[in-house]
Design a protein around this motif. Structure first.
Motif, PDB file in Angstrom:
ATOM      1  N   UNK A  72      35.855  55.382 113.805  1.00 37.79           N
ATOM      2  CA  UNK A  72      35.745  54.275 112.869  1.00 37.79           C
ATOM      3  C   UNK A  72      36.963  53.367 112.932  1.00 37.79           C
ATOM      4  N   UNK A  73      38.137  53.948 113.139  1.00 38.40           N
ATOM      5  CA  UNK A  73      39.347  53.138 113.245  1.00 38.40           C
ATOM      6  C   UNK A  73      39.306  52.247 114.484  1.00 38.40           C
TER       7      UNK A  73
ATOM      8  N   UNK B  93      40.487  56.190 102.915  1.00 35.95           N
ATOM      9  CA  UNK B  93      41.709  55.484 103.323  1.00 35.95           C
ATOM     10  C   UNK B  93      41.430  54.338 104.283  1.00 35.95           C
ATOM     11  N   UNK B  94      40.430  54.483 105.153  1.00 37.72           N
ATOM     12  CA  UNK B  94      40.155  53.456 106.151  1.00 37.72           C
ATOM     13  C   UNK B  94      39.643  52.172 105.488  1.00 37.72           C
ATOM     14  N   UNK B  95      40.049  50.998 105.986  1.00 31.57           N
ATOM     15  CA  UNK B  95      39.534  49.722 105.451  1.00 31.57           C
ATOM     16  C   UNK B  95      38.139  49.424 106.000  1.00 31.57           C
ATOM     17  N   UNK B  96      37.150  50.178 105.540  1.00 34.18           N
ATOM     18  CA  UNK B  96      35.789  50.046 106.061  1.00 34.18           C
ATOM     19  C   UNK B  96      35.172  48.690 105.747  1.00 34.18           C
ATOM     20  N   UNK B  97      35.683  47.993 104.744  1.00 38.82           N
ATOM     21  CA  UNK B  97      35.131  46.684 104.407  1.00 38.82           C
ATOM     22  C   UNK B  97      35.312  45.680 105.543  1.00 38.82           C
ATOM     23  N   UNK B  98      36.245  45.947 106.442  1.00 41.03           N
ATOM     24  CA  UNK B  98      36.459  45.057 107.585  1.00 41.03           C
ATOM     25  C   UNK B  98      35.257  45.037 108.519  1.00 41.03           C
ATOM     26  N   UNK B  99      34.459  46.096 108.515  1.00 36.40           N
ATOM     27  CA  UNK B  99      33.270  46.157 109.379  1.00 36.40           C
ATOM     28  C   UNK B  99      32.002  46.208 108.529  1.00 36.40           C
ATOM     29  N   UNK B 100      32.084  45.714 107.295  1.00 32.57           N
ATOM     30  CA  UNK B 100      30.917  45.628 106.439  1.00 32.57           C
ATOM     31  C   UNK B 100      30.425  46.955 105.918  1.00 32.57           C
TER      32      UNK B 100
END
Length: 394
Positions: free
Chosen positions: A41-42, A260-267
């Protein structure tokens, strides 16, 4: 006085803690899948945000002939790099060196054809083997918008409204929530988080049954004032507890990484709360106990330690079949899925990740769908241990 099965459990658990192989398997599978999930995901987030961080550089040959197009590129935050004319081999080498996302070659007759209202040809060169898909789509979008603007201006010049070129106007509305889309995208990956339930306690289950019989230490245990069922329950609890610890650590680590991951960057979004995770871990306890009972039952029915290991290793793959079949057939979530061990846990976590109202029934079905066969496996192993032929390996 402690129950005899508890004495057996404490004895087996202490011996297992001294076994480096069992602890290594526990640590490996508790860490491996969450780390792999976080890494994949990263990397996806890195690729999606790379254009914003690094910008886009478009090499243009003959940029002076289309100043309006160059200005439109700059408005879209695409850096235009004017280069000298070059042949096809040189363009290919430039793209492979990754000094530019693409090369736009504007022909010498572009201005002449443009003024004469003839198709003015441009060439867009790119390397599809390089992962520049999103940035290439942005360049294509600018070219289409530029083409549409020119076509609209020419129609107006001839007294024709550009609206006639769009007889149907489509407006799209997406009613799917971000959480539901996220669960659909990572649902297949989440299913693998329950796979270690059949791995973490494997070594302890086989070694405490087939291994002890081969070492003749099982005869010593049978000579003690303890019933076969109490022996099996103690060994079953030891193997099951290791699987429970492994699954709990793995789910907790996966939850921490996804939060923790900024998942909003990939919707995407991860809205599973700590309470939701605790309920999933609780509903997954019978799955770990089922895995332990299956391994023990197989080991009790094997003729040797190596045969028990081989059989248990093959059976480990069987629980994955329902989940793979359901994903290949693209079946919608149904209540019967919660009655299938392993598939029920995968479905439960996926539906919780969607953020819908679950109710109590899915949790209850998930719990008992694994608990009932787990008890059946323990009963079979207890019956098998009563046979003198098995204990003496004759």
């Amino acid at each position: 006085m402690k129950p005899k099965f508890l004495v057996v459990f404490l004895k087996e658990f202490k011996e297992t803690l001294r076994d480096k192989r069992s602890l290594l398997l526990l640590a490996l599978f508790a860490l491996m899948y969450p780390v792999m999930l976080g890494y994949m995901l990263n990397q996806q987030i890195e690729r999606a945000t790379r254009p914003e961080r690094e910008g886009m550089e478009l090499a243009v040959i003959g940029a002076a002939q289309a100043p309006n197009l160059m200005a439109q590129f700059k408005q879209k935050n695409i850096t235009v790099q004017q280069i000298e004319p070059m042949d096809e081999d040189a363009i290919g080498e430039l793209l492979r060196s990754r000094r530019a996302v693409a090369v736009l070659r504007i022909g010498d007759k572009f201005t002449e054809n443009y003024q004469a209202m003839r198709p003015a040809q441009v060439e867009l060169w790119f390397d599809s083997a390089i992962d520049n898909g999103p940035r290439q789509r942005d360049i294509d979008l600018v070219l289409r918008e530029y083409n549409a603007d020119i076509a609209g201006a020419r129609l107006l010049a001839h007294g024709v409204s550009p609206v006639v070129m769009s007889p149907v106007k489509v407006q799209r509305y997406d009613t799917g929530s971000t959480a539901a889309r996220s669960a659909g995208l990572i649902g297949a990956i989440l299913g693998f988080l329950f796979f270690p339930a059949f791995i973490c306690g494997l070594s302890a289950a086989v070694d405490s049954t087939a291994g002890e019989r081969e070492r003749r230490s099982l005869e010593v245990l049978m000579a003690q004032p303890v019933r076969p069922s109490e022996l099996i329950i103690g060994k079953w609890l030891t193997s099951g507890l290791l699987a429970v610890i492994g699954i709990t650590l793995e789910l907790a680590l996966a939850h921490a990484i996804l939060s923790w991951l900024p998942l909003e960057e990939i919707g995407m979004v991860w809205r599973v709360t700590s309470f939701d995770l605790a309920m999933v871990c609780l509903a997954s306890v019978p799955l770990s106990m089922l895995a332990a009972s299956v391994h023990i039952a197989l080991a009790m029915n094997a003729k040797s330690f190596k045969e028990a290991q081989s059989m248990a290793s093959i059976v480990v793959l069987l629980p994955m079949i329902p989940g793979v079949v359901v994903s290949m057939m693209e079946l919608k979530t149904a209540m019967w899925m919660y009655a299938v061990p392993m598939l029920s846990n995968q479905t439960l976590l996926r539906e919780i990740a969607k953020g819908g109202d679950m109710g109590v029934a899915p949790f209850v079905l998930t719990f008992f769908s694994s608990l009932v066969p787990a008890l059946a496996g323990v009963a079979f192993a207890s019956w098998r241990l009563r046979s003198e032929r098995y204990v003496l390996a004759v």
